[in-house]
Design a protein around this motif. Sequence first.
Motif, PDB file in Angstrom:
ATOM      1  N   ALA A 148       0.805  -1.223   0.000  1.00  0.00           N
ATOM      2  CA  ALA A 148       0.000   0.000   0.000  1.00  0.00           C
ATOM      3  C   ALA A 148       0.841   1.278   0.000  1.00  0.00           C
ATOM      4  N   PRO A 149       1.890   1.388   0.820  1.00  0.00           N
ATOM      5  CA  PRO A 149       2.656   2.636   0.806  1.00  0.00           C
ATOM      6  C   PRO A 149       3.301   2.946  -0.552  1.00  0.00           C
ATOM      7  N   GLU A 150       3.698   1.921  -1.285  1.00  0.00           N
ATOM      8  CA  GLU A 150       4.297   2.139  -2.605  1.00  0.00           C
ATOM      9  C   GLU A 150       3.255   2.626  -3.614  1.00  0.00           C
ATOM     10  N   ILE A 151       2.087   2.005  -3.586  1.00  0.00           N
ATOM     11  CA  ILE A 151       1.009   2.413  -4.495  1.00  0.00           C
ATOM     12  C   ILE A 151       0.577   3.835  -4.172  1.00  0.00           C
ATOM     13  N   ALA A 152       0.373   4.105  -2.888  1.00  0.00           N
ATOM     14  CA  ALA A 152      -0.047   5.445  -2.468  1.00  0.00           C
ATOM     15  C   ALA A 152       1.023   6.484  -2.799  1.00  0.00           C
ATOM     16  N   GLY A 153       2.287   6.124  -2.608  1.00  0.00           N
ATOM     17  CA  GLY A 153       3.368   7.058  -2.921  1.00  0.00           C
ATOM     18  C   GLY A 153       3.365   7.456  -4.386  1.00  0.00           C
ATOM     19  N   ALA A 154       3.169   6.480  -5.262  1.00  0.00           N
ATOM     20  CA  ALA A 154       3.109   6.794  -6.695  1.00  0.00           C
ATOM     21  C   ALA A 154       1.897   7.661  -7.003  1.00  0.00           C
ATOM     22  N   ALA A 155       0.766   7.352  -6.373  1.00  0.00           N
ATOM     23  CA  ALA A 155      -0.447   8.138  -6.607  1.00  0.00           C
ATOM     24  C   ALA A 155      -0.250   9.584  -6.145  1.00  0.00           C
ATOM     25  N   LEU A 156       0.362   9.761  -5.008  1.00  0.00           N
ATOM     26  CA  LEU A 156       0.626  11.114  -4.499  1.00  0.00           C
ATOM     27  C   LEU A 156       1.616  11.853  -5.391  1.00  0.00           C
ATOM     28  N   GLN A 157       2.682  11.187  -5.779  1.00  0.00           N
ATOM     29  CA  GLN A 157       3.713  11.813  -6.608  1.00  0.00           C
ATOM     30  C   GLN A 157       3.149  12.297  -7.935  1.00  0.00           C
ATOM     31  N   HIS A 158       2.232  11.542  -8.505  1.00  0.00           N
ATOM     32  CA  HIS A 158       1.684  11.874  -9.823  1.00  0.00           C
ATOM     33  C   HIS A 158       0.319  12.561  -9.746  1.00  0.00           C
ATOM     34  N   ARG A 159      -0.112  12.872  -8.524  1.00  0.00           N
ATOM     35  CA  ARG A 159      -1.410  13.526  -8.314  1.00  0.00           C
ATOM     36  C   ARG A 159      -2.534  12.765  -9.024  1.00  0.00           C
ATOM     37  N   ALA A 160      -2.573  11.473  -8.780  1.00  0.00           N
ATOM     38  CA  ALA A 160      -3.549  10.603  -9.439  1.00  0.00           C
ATOM     39  C   ALA A 160      -4.963  10.937  -9.006  1.00  0.00           C
ATOM     40  N   ARG A 161      -5.849  10.927  -9.969  1.00  0.00           N
ATOM     41  CA  ARG A 161      -7.268  11.084  -9.680  1.00  0.00           C
ATOM     42  C   ARG A 161      -7.855   9.771  -9.179  1.00  0.00           C
ATOM     43  N   ALA A 162      -7.256   8.658  -9.617  1.00  0.00           N
ATOM     44  CA  ALA A 162      -7.787   7.347  -9.227  1.00  0.00           C
ATOM     45  C   ALA A 162      -6.673   6.312  -9.168  1.00  0.00           C
ATOM     46  N   VAL A 163      -6.935   5.255  -8.406  1.00  0.00           N
ATOM     47  CA  VAL A 163      -6.065   4.092  -8.316  1.00  0.00           C
ATOM     48  C   VAL A 163      -6.918   2.876  -8.645  1.00  0.00           C
ATOM     49  N   ALA A 164      -6.436   2.067  -9.588  1.00  0.00           N
ATOM     50  CA  ALA A 164      -7.122   0.839  -9.966  1.00  0.00           C
ATOM     51  C   ALA A 164      -6.306  -0.359  -9.498  1.00  0.00           C
ATOM     52  N   LEU A 165      -6.982  -1.282  -8.825  1.00  0.00           N
ATOM     53  CA  LEU A 165      -6.335  -2.484  -8.315  1.00  0.00           C
ATOM     54  C   LEU A 165      -6.928  -3.707  -8.989  1.00  0.00           C
ATOM     55  N   SER A 166      -6.072  -4.646  -9.344  1.00  0.00           N
ATOM     56  CA  SER A 166      -6.513  -5.914  -9.895  1.00  0.00           C
ATOM     57  C   SER A 166      -6.371  -6.984  -8.817  1.00  0.00           C
ATOM     58  N   LEU A 167      -7.497  -7.646  -8.510  1.00  0.00           N
ATOM     59  CA  LEU A 167      -7.525  -8.700  -7.492  1.00  0.00           C
ATOM     60  C   LEU A 167      -7.967  -9.987  -8.171  1.00  0.00           C
ATOM     61  N   VAL A 168      -7.036 -10.904  -8.355  1.00  0.00           N
ATOM     62  CA  VAL A 168      -7.335 -12.122  -9.103  1.00  0.00           C
ATOM     63  C   VAL A 168      -7.156 -13.380  -8.257  1.00  0.00           C
ATOM     64  N   TYR A 169      -5.976 -13.545  -7.666  1.00  0.00           N
ATOM     65  CA  TYR A 169      -5.665 -14.762  -6.930  1.00  0.00           C
ATOM     66  C   TYR A 169      -4.508 -14.475  -6.001  1.00  0.00           C
ATOM     67  N   PRO A 170      -4.565 -14.877  -4.764  1.00  0.00           N
ATOM     68  CA  PRO A 170      -5.561 -15.713  -4.118  1.00  0.00           C
ATOM     69  C   PRO A 170      -6.766 -14.914  -3.634  1.00  0.00           C
ATOM     70  N   GLU A 171      -7.811 -15.646  -3.337  1.00  0.00           N
ATOM     71  CA  GLU A 171      -9.061 -15.031  -2.876  1.00  0.00           C
ATOM     72  C   GLU A 171      -9.200 -15.047  -1.363  1.00  0.00           C
ATOM     73  N   ASN A 172      -8.241 -15.618  -0.674  1.00  0.00           N
ATOM     74  CA  ASN A 172      -8.357 -15.770   0.779  1.00  0.00           C
ATOM     75  C   ASN A 172      -7.126 -15.256   1.522  1.00  0.00           C
ATOM     76  N   ASP A 173      -6.530 -14.214   1.024  1.00  0.00           N
ATOM     77  CA  ASP A 173      -5.330 -13.657   1.641  1.00  0.00           C
ATOM     78  C   ASP A 173      -5.728 -12.848   2.876  1.00  0.00           C
ATOM     79  N   THR A 174      -5.327 -13.320   4.039  1.00  0.00           N
ATOM     80  CA  THR A 174      -5.719 -12.657   5.287  1.00  0.00           C
ATOM     81  C   THR A 174      -5.073 -11.276   5.446  1.00  0.00           C
ATOM     82  N   ARG A 175      -4.016 -11.004   4.690  1.00  0.00           N
ATOM     83  CA  ARG A 175      -3.350  -9.689   4.767  1.00  0.00           C
ATOM     84  C   ARG A 175      -4.056  -8.627   3.929  1.00  0.00           C
TER      85      ARG A 175
END
Length: 175
Positions: free
Chosen positions: A93-120
Amino acid sequence: QGMLQRVAAPLAQALGSLWRDGTITAAHEHFATVVLRTYLTTAAQPFTASGNEPVLVVATPPGQLHELGALLVAASAANLGWQVIYLGASLPAPEIAGAALQHRARAVALSLVYPENDTRMEGELVRLRELLPADTRLIAGGRAVAAYRATLEKIGAVQAHDLTQLLSALDTFRA
């Protein structure tokens, strides 16, 4: 968009299904992924941003190693006129957020494919929302979105169940 929605997206889904059911090996899936990744990277190039477009950061959270969905989003968003910052797979998360902040992103898109049961995953998603400015939109798509539905709702992320829904959300975010 037609090629991405009618050929590339179904192909990516089929590859995942064939790998999961043992019809193809991991080596086959990796080879096909490399070929499709090359195509998707090239497909986004003609739509290179001029600098005035809204910025979209695209990535997969930690443990989410399958990046074809993220690449599809990146190519589709570039086609729609977004300036795409593609970060790749399995970033905290800190890396994704850092890039979003640095580039003044309007949005962040995440791809969630596998695994489906990651407790983290819940902690990562909540942390990402905390690190982003309140006006930065979050959108999640992919086969595993349903498994993380409660957390995505909790953090106010838009859930896209297919590429068409994702593109519609991106159109809304531009407005």
